[in-house]
Design a protein around this motif. Structure first.
Motif, PDB file in Angstrom:
ATOM      1  N   UNK A  53       3.872   0.345  -4.636  1.00  0.00           N
ATOM      2  CA  UNK A  53       5.306   0.144  -4.810  1.00  0.00           C
ATOM      3  C   UNK A  53       5.544  -1.277  -5.286  1.00  0.00           C
ATOM      4  N   UNK A  54       6.593  -1.448  -6.073  1.00  0.00           N
ATOM      5  CA  UNK A  54       6.800  -2.747  -6.709  1.00  0.00           C
ATOM      6  C   UNK A  54       7.116  -3.865  -5.732  1.00  0.00           C
ATOM      7  N   UNK A  55       7.575  -3.537  -4.536  1.00  0.00           N
ATOM      8  CA  UNK A  55       7.997  -4.606  -3.622  1.00  0.00           C
ATOM      9  C   UNK A  55       7.136  -4.666  -2.365  1.00  0.00           C
ATOM     10  N   UNK A  56       5.982  -4.007  -2.358  1.00  0.00           N
ATOM     11  CA  UNK A  56       5.087  -4.070  -1.206  1.00  0.00           C
ATOM     12  C   UNK A  56       3.723  -4.592  -1.644  1.00  0.00           C
ATOM     13  N   UNK A  57       3.004  -5.153  -0.697  1.00  0.00           N
ATOM     14  CA  UNK A  57       1.674  -5.680  -0.993  1.00  0.00           C
ATOM     15  C   UNK A  57       0.742  -4.546  -1.402  1.00  0.00           C
ATOM     16  N   UNK A  58      -0.053  -4.747  -2.458  1.00  0.00           N
ATOM     17  CA  UNK A  58      -0.990  -3.698  -2.885  1.00  0.00           C
ATOM     18  C   UNK A  58      -2.233  -3.608  -2.016  1.00  0.00           C
ATOM     19  N   UNK A  59      -2.408  -4.549  -1.086  1.00  0.00           N
ATOM     20  CA  UNK A  59      -3.671  -4.630  -0.346  1.00  0.00           C
ATOM     21  C   UNK A  59      -3.968  -3.363   0.440  1.00  0.00           C
ATOM     22  N   UNK A  60      -2.948  -2.793   1.104  1.00  0.00           N
ATOM     23  CA  UNK A  60      -3.175  -1.615   1.942  1.00  0.00           C
ATOM     24  C   UNK A  60      -3.576  -0.413   1.088  1.00  0.00           C
ATOM     25  N   UNK A  61      -2.858  -0.208  -0.017  1.00  0.00           N
ATOM     26  CA  UNK A  61      -3.183   0.907  -0.905  1.00  0.00           C
ATOM     27  C   UNK A  61      -4.568   0.719  -1.514  1.00  0.00           C
ATOM     28  N   UNK A  62      -4.895  -0.508  -1.874  1.00  0.00           N
ATOM     29  CA  UNK A  62      -6.220  -0.771  -2.427  1.00  0.00           C
ATOM     30  C   UNK A  62      -7.309  -0.474  -1.394  1.00  0.00           C
ATOM     31  N   UNK A  63      -7.028  -0.783  -0.122  1.00  0.00           N
ATOM     32  CA  UNK A  63      -7.991  -0.476   0.939  1.00  0.00           C
ATOM     33  C   UNK A  63      -8.175   1.030   1.089  1.00  0.00           C
ATOM     34  N   UNK A  64      -7.067   1.771   1.035  1.00  0.00           N
ATOM     35  CA  UNK A  64      -7.159   3.228   1.119  1.00  0.00           C
ATOM     36  C   UNK A  64      -7.927   3.800  -0.066  1.00  0.00           C
ATOM     37  N   UNK A  65      -7.704   3.252  -1.241  1.00  0.00           N
ATOM     38  CA  UNK A  65      -8.424   3.719  -2.427  1.00  0.00           C
ATOM     39  C   UNK A  65      -9.925   3.501  -2.273  1.00  0.00           C
ATOM     40  N   UNK A  66     -10.293   2.343  -1.717  1.00  0.00           N
ATOM     41  CA  UNK A  66     -11.704   2.034  -1.539  1.00  0.00           C
ATOM     42  C   UNK A  66     -12.348   2.960  -0.524  1.00  0.00           C
ATOM     43  N   UNK A 121      -7.721   7.753  -6.681  1.00  0.00           N
ATOM     44  CA  UNK A 121      -7.244   6.809  -7.694  1.00  0.00           C
ATOM     45  C   UNK A 121      -5.862   6.260  -7.338  1.00  0.00           C
ATOM     46  N   UNK A 122      -5.593   5.042  -7.780  1.00  0.00           N
ATOM     47  CA  UNK A 122      -4.235   4.483  -7.710  1.00  0.00           C
ATOM     48  C   UNK A 122      -3.569   4.825  -9.031  1.00  0.00           C
ATOM     49  N   UNK A 123      -2.583   5.715  -8.981  1.00  0.00           N
ATOM     50  CA  UNK A 123      -2.031   6.298 -10.209  1.00  0.00           C
ATOM     51  C   UNK A 123      -0.980   5.432 -10.880  1.00  0.00           C
ATOM     52  N   UNK A 124      -0.477   4.406 -10.193  1.00  0.00           N
ATOM     53  CA  UNK A 124       0.535   3.562 -10.807  1.00  0.00           C
ATOM     54  C   UNK A 124       1.485   3.003  -9.771  1.00  0.00           C
ATOM     55  N   UNK A 125       2.583   2.428 -10.247  1.00  0.00           N
ATOM     56  CA  UNK A 125       3.557   1.775  -9.383  1.00  0.00           C
ATOM     57  C   UNK A 125       4.869   2.547  -9.372  1.00  0.00           C
ATOM     58  N   UNK A 126       5.304   2.908  -8.179  1.00  0.00           N
ATOM     59  CA  UNK A 126       6.591   3.559  -7.991  1.00  0.00           C
ATOM     60  C   UNK A 126       7.643   2.528  -7.574  1.00  0.00           C
ATOM     61  N   UNK A 127       8.902   2.862  -7.855  1.00  0.00           N
ATOM     62  CA  UNK A 127      10.026   1.995  -7.481  1.00  0.00           C
ATOM     63  C   UNK A 127      10.905   2.756  -6.495  1.00  0.00           C
ATOM     64  N   UNK A 128      11.226   2.101  -5.389  1.00  0.00           N
ATOM     65  CA  UNK A 128      12.046   2.781  -4.390  1.00  0.00           C
ATOM     66  C   UNK A 128      13.239   1.945  -3.957  1.00  0.00           C
ATOM     67  N   UNK A 129      13.019   0.708  -3.509  1.00  0.00           N
ATOM     68  CA  UNK A 129      14.089  -0.092  -2.935  1.00  0.00           C
ATOM     69  C   UNK A 129      14.520  -1.267  -3.764  1.00  0.00           C
ATOM     70  N   UNK A 130      13.967  -1.413  -4.951  1.00  0.00           N
ATOM     71  CA  UNK A 130      14.343  -2.526  -5.822  1.00  0.00           C
ATOM     72  C   UNK A 130      14.063  -2.141  -7.266  1.00  0.00           C
TER      73      UNK A 130
END
Length: 355
Positions: free
Chosen positions: A284-297, A302-311
């Motif tokens: 998500x554009x306004x959250x740290x990518x670290x957690x998603x990157x950890x889940x991907x690892x 795959x990380x398919x891209x960036x979603x927008x929700x709150x900004x």
């Protein structure tokens, strides 16, 4: 040849010099709490409004801390527009600091009735009970397993449609509820600027037509996804999108991006991912990518891209509310649709421009 008198020229020049100032003074000064609402107000208000957004593009309202300049901006506003549903937990302190006593639009006023009507419409369209999950069954009539319950808890995929304390505030992600926002903002502008009522109504009606058209487009795209499609995002923000369009969203964090998931929570989520066959991860554009990157690892997803929700995005396609939702829908579709569905859209020009 006839020449104008010097006094007449001076008077005309003075009138021209003061005209922009007069026009600027006539514009309604609107303070919106965050970027999505600011765009809505601009779309409905047009040239009659000047909009300031407290929380700007690509910025997180969950962790926003008001500054003294924000209190001054609030004090000078003719109208304040909030989302409500506890989305702006810092607003009461800001209002107190600014002594603002003017009119306020809570854009989600009427949410309980709107959600009730949406649930009845969904039941009529799909022929199933939208409240099935309340008695231990999911929306497809299956008995919920422990992992399914964990999934719905993680994603906030609520089967009921009643406004209550703690409701997920990201209502704007269901375009079917866009009329609620449009009408509340339109009526607020009319109340402070009745001279331009006709313009506000005309612009609101045009905006609603565009919202309805995009809602139909998003539904068509999501209908092409496999049944029980589930994805992972950074935090719990897509509940209303999930309810409206049928995609299950899981997240390691809760409603607020301030929350950091525990190791046990991450392990639980990985188990749910494996059991439910989650197809993709999304940042998500306004959250740290670290957690998603950890889940991907750890999962190999795959990380398919960036979603927008709150900004909104600061520029590009997702820099407007409708452009943001269109971007999200096409990203989900392109990452998750079956090959046959993707082939059907191969010749479609999804430029995603928000016309």
């Amino acid at each position: 040849m006839t020449f104008a008198k010097p006094s007449a020229l001076a008077a005309g020049a003075a009138a021209l010099l003061t005209l922009p100032a007069v026009q600027a003074e006539e514009r309604v000064q609107v303070l919106a709490s965050f970027s999505v609402l600011a765009d809505m107000v601009e779309q409905i208000g047009g040239d009659h409004v000047e909009v300031t957004s407290l929380v700007g593009a690509d910025s997180d309202a969950h962790v926003f801390t008001p500054r003294p300049t924000d209190a001054r901006a609030l004090a000078e506003a003719d109208l304040v527009v909030l989302n409500g549903l506890q989305f702006e937990g810092w607003m009461s302190r800001l209002v107190e600091a600014s002594d603002y006593a003017g009119p306020t639009v809570v854009a989600t006023d009427g949410i309980e009735q709107a959600l009730g009507e949406a649930a009845h419409a969904d039941e009529a369209e799909h022929g199933h009970d939208a409240h099935a999950q309340e008695d231990g069954h999911d929306e497809h009539g299956h008995e919920a397993s422990g992992h399914e319950e964990a999934s719905h808890e993680a994603s906030g995929h609520a089967g009921h449609a009643h406004a209550h304390e703690g409701m997920n505030p990201h209502v704007w992600l269901d375009l079917g509820l866009g009329e609620l926002y449009v009408n509340n903002i339109r009526d607020g502008l009319i109340a402070v600027d009745p001279a331009h009522e006709a313009d506000y109504r005309e612009r609101a009606a045009d905006y609603q037509q565009r919202i309805d058209a995009l809602d139909a487009e998003v539904r068509a795209l999501m209908d092409e996804l496999p049944e029980h499609t589930a994805v992972i995002t950074g935090h719990q923000s897509f509940n209303h999108f999930s309810r409206a369009y049928g995609v299950d969203f899981l997240s390691p964090a809760g409603l607020s991006t301030e929350a950091e998931p525990s190791a046990a929570r991450m392990a639980e989520l990985i188990e749910v991912i494996n059991d439910q066959g989650v197809q993709a991860l999304f940042q998500e554009n306004m959250t740290s990518p670290a957690i998603i990157e950890q889940l991907a690892e750890e999962t190999g997803l795959p990380i398919a891209g960036t979603l927008y929700s709150g900004a909104l995005a600061s520029e590009g396609e997702a820099s407007t509310w409708l452009g943001m939702v269109r971007h999200d829908a096409w990203l989900l579709h392109d990452a998750l649709a079956t090959e046959d569905a993707a082939h059907d859209h191969a010749d479609h020009d999804h430029d995603h421009a928000d016309h």
